[in-house]
Motif scaffolding. Structure first.
Motif, short mmCIF file in Angstrom:
data_model
loop_
_atom_site.label_atom_id
_atom_site.label_comp_id
_atom_site.label_asym_id
_atom_site.label_seq_id
_atom_site.Cartn_x
_atom_site.Cartn_y
_atom_site.Cartn_z
N PHE A 294 0.81 -1.21 0.00
CA PHE A 294 0.00 0.00 0.00
C PHE A 294 0.85 1.26 0.00
O PHE A 294 2.04 1.23 0.29
N VAL A 295 0.19 2.36 -0.33
CA VAL A 295 0.76 3.69 -0.24
C VAL A 295 0.06 4.37 0.92
O VAL A 295 -1.17 4.46 0.94
N GLY A 296 0.83 4.78 1.91
CA GLY A 296 0.26 5.43 3.08
C GLY A 296 0.44 6.92 3.02
O GLY A 296 1.11 7.46 2.15
N TYR A 297 -0.17 7.61 3.98
CA TYR A 297 -0.02 9.05 4.10
C TYR A 297 0.13 9.42 5.56
O TYR A 297 -0.23 8.64 6.45
N GLY A 298 0.67 10.58 5.81
CA GLY A 298 0.83 11.06 7.17
C GLY A 298 2.10 10.56 7.81
O GLY A 298 2.97 9.99 7.16
N GLU A 299 2.20 10.77 9.11
CA GLU A 299 3.43 10.47 9.84
C GLU A 299 3.52 9.02 10.29
O GLU A 299 4.58 8.54 10.62
N ALA B 158 -3.80 3.99 -1.33
CA ALA B 158 -4.13 2.97 -2.32
C ALA B 158 -3.45 1.66 -1.95
O ALA B 158 -2.30 1.65 -1.54
N ALA B 159 -4.19 0.58 -2.08
CA ALA B 159 -3.61 -0.76 -1.95
C ALA B 159 -3.39 -1.28 -3.36
O ALA B 159 -4.24 -1.09 -4.23
N THR B 160 -2.23 -1.84 -3.61
CA THR B 160 -1.88 -2.22 -4.98
C THR B 160 -1.89 -3.72 -5.23
O THR B 160 -1.70 -4.15 -6.36
N GLY B 161 -2.11 -4.51 -4.22
CA GLY B 161 -2.17 -5.95 -4.42
C GLY B 161 -1.45 -6.69 -3.31
O GLY B 161 -1.00 -6.07 -2.34
N ALA C 192 5.87 -8.71 -6.37
CA ALA C 192 6.84 -7.67 -6.75
C ALA C 192 6.18 -6.53 -7.52
O ALA C 192 6.54 -5.36 -7.33
N GLN C 193 5.23 -6.83 -8.38
CA GLN C 193 4.58 -5.77 -9.15
C GLN C 193 3.75 -4.86 -8.25
O GLN C 193 3.70 -3.65 -8.45
N SER C 194 3.13 -5.43 -7.22
CA SER C 194 2.39 -4.61 -6.26
C SER C 194 3.32 -3.63 -5.57
O SER C 194 2.98 -2.46 -5.36
N MET C 195 4.52 -4.09 -5.22
CA MET C 195 5.50 -3.22 -4.58
C MET C 195 5.94 -2.11 -5.52
O MET C 195 6.03 -0.95 -5.14
N ALA C 196 6.20 -2.45 -6.78
CA ALA C 196 6.62 -1.45 -7.77
C ALA C 196 5.51 -0.42 -8.01
O ALA C 196 5.78 0.78 -8.11
N ASP C 197 4.27 -0.88 -8.08
CA ASP C 197 3.14 0.03 -8.28
C ASP C 197 3.00 0.99 -7.10
O ASP C 197 2.79 2.19 -7.29
N ALA C 198 3.13 0.46 -5.89
CA ALA C 198 3.02 1.30 -4.69
C ALA C 198 4.12 2.36 -4.66
O ALA C 198 3.87 3.53 -4.34
N GLU C 199 5.33 1.97 -4.99
CA GLU C 199 6.43 2.93 -5.01
C GLU C 199 6.18 4.04 -6.03
O GLU C 199 6.39 5.22 -5.76
N HIS C 200 5.69 3.64 -7.21
CA HIS C 200 5.41 4.62 -8.27
C HIS C 200 4.33 5.61 -7.82
O HIS C 200 4.48 6.82 -8.00
N ILE C 201 3.27 5.12 -7.23
CA ILE C 201 2.18 5.99 -6.77
C ILE C 201 2.71 6.96 -5.71
O ILE C 201 2.45 8.16 -5.77
N ALA C 202 3.48 6.46 -4.76
CA ALA C 202 4.00 7.32 -3.69
C ALA C 202 4.91 8.40 -4.24
O ALA C 202 4.93 9.53 -3.73
N ARG C 203 5.67 8.09 -5.28
CA ARG C 203 6.58 9.09 -5.87
C ARG C 203 5.82 10.21 -6.59
O ARG C 203 6.39 11.24 -6.89
#
Length: 145
Positions: A55-60, A68-71, A76-87
């Protein structure tokens, strides 16, 4: 209005839309931590990390929330998607909009377009700035670089 003026006006409208969407999104900094997983209520009660999602989190804090939860967390693709969204969190989008607007300030409608290579360089930069928006309504084929 010249073709350059039309392009600048259209591109400004696209930046306005990006800004609107970024301001409507969750504003806290977004982050991704592959060591943590988002657990739905059932998995949380059992604390079953195998049922967790990347997932992509927000806040402290990881308890602040999930953008967003990506899977599955083990995918590995879920991790890559989460990193991309957070960036591409709203703060980054707003910074990009601001930078592009500063470039456009150099070529606002009504300003002179210099002849020769210098003027062509401005037109080329404008076309390149518009290219990521080529799939949006109103984009013209003649604006392709």
């Amino acid at each position: 209005m010249s073709d350059v003026d039309d392009l600048v006006t259209w591109l400004c409208a696209q930046l306005d839309e990006d800004e609107r969407a970024a301001k409507a999104a969750t504003s806290a900094p977004w982050w991704h931590n592959p060591g943590k997983v988002w657990l739905d209520p059932e998995a949380f009660e059992q604390f079953d990390r195998a049922k967790g999602e990347e997932f992509v989190g927000y806040g402290e804090s990881p308890l602040s929330g999930c953008v967003a939860a990506t899977g599955p967390a083990s995918h590995a693709q879920s991790m890559a998607d989460a990193e991309h969204i957070a960036r591409h969190d709203p703060a980054r989008v707003l910074a990009e909009v601001d930078a592009k607007r500063r470039i456009l300030d150099l070529m606002m409608p009504g300003r002179p377009v210099y002849p020769g290579a210098y003027g062509q360089a401005y037109r080329d930069v404008l076309r390149l700035l518009a290219l990521p928006y080529a799939d949006r309504p109103g984009y013209r084929d003649e604006w392709k670089p």
